[in-house]
Design an enzyme around this catalytic site. Sequence first.
Site: not given
Length: 420
Positions: A113, A295
Amino acid sequence: MSLLFSFLLTAGLSFTTLVSAAPASALTHASFSVEQVKNDKFNRNGPLALAKAYKKYGAPLPDDLFAAVNKMGNVNSRRDSGSAANTPTKDDSEWLTPVEIGTPPKTFNLDFDTGSSDLWVFSSEANGGDGHNTYDPGQSSTSKQLTGASWSIKYGDGSSSSGNVFTDKVTIGGLTVSNQAVEAAETVSDTFIAETNLDGLLGLGFSSINTVTPQKQKTFFDIAASQLTQKLFTADLRQDAPGTYNFGFINASSYTGKISYTPVDDSDGFWAFTAAGYAVGSGSMSRSSISGIADTGTTLLMLPDTVNEAYYSQVEGARYDSSAGGYVFPCNADLPSFTFLVGDAEITIPAQYMNYAATDGTYAKRSAHGFGQDSESCFGGLQPSDSIGVNIFGDIALKAAFVVFDGGNTRLGWAKKNLN
């Protein structure tokens, strides 16, 4: 799904590299690759993917999205997955990356992430740990508790994950970091408990947003940086196939043309950049700049309302559906592609990527023209960002490009690639 672990050393030799507290000059510079594995328990669901982004960035869910998620009953506890049934789906799956922790090493399937900076896993003391690989520090000879340290991540729905902090060996693709902060989750948000194949997260954002107190801890990437041939990693994510993360090198065979670099604003701890414009289908390029973050931990492409309106005005039957909490359209609609401009690179997201999922949860074969006739309504891969307060170039966008996260030069590189 087969699992590939490989790593490349600048000398052309293959061996496991240990990153410790030794001076950088004493270490052998290395690079390595790791391939994702398929999460067979993952099911696509548009409203839940959108709600996940709101929770992650601490934004309250709009009333219509809250209602849409609540209609699903128990599935609203899922972080980024769909129906309540824990059965495999034939549709696109969430992709996880195997990481080894401890001595002897134990494998955990983690979500890489770039929008967060904590490495946390379910601990043996966690609530709801059944169905997950759990970290038991007592079973690792190299585990040491970080005295007085704790961590806590709060989400926009009021839930949280928290626990104690240990240091231990962490290995990815053959490269081992010793004394890596491992955040052992004792309290876990229901959001994560329902995803029984997901064992935690590995944050690849900047260490400034790590949540450990009283002293923030460095990410795996930051600790390993002195050991890497180049202080960077690349994401080559794929549609309906495992993607690859490379650390320390750029694989020239993974992209076409040249890499276009753009500065990163890391003041908020994210890989924030500015796209110089966008185009819908074969239309002309709008030079309206869009600042946002890259992201890998967010599924959807989330951009301003004006961009959504420009895109969906070109889709027959598209509308904002309050009962779904987002933009939907007939599943057999002809969708345009979406292009965004980064430096000299025009990154085009194919039409089929822009159709995220059928809104009724049924499986239908995705094509360039949508999901076919099995479902009447489909949820768009592009959704508004105005209420969340940040523009997010999530997996919908990242799968369409080869992306370089260059920590050494605080910049992002974008390049075209073969999407077959």
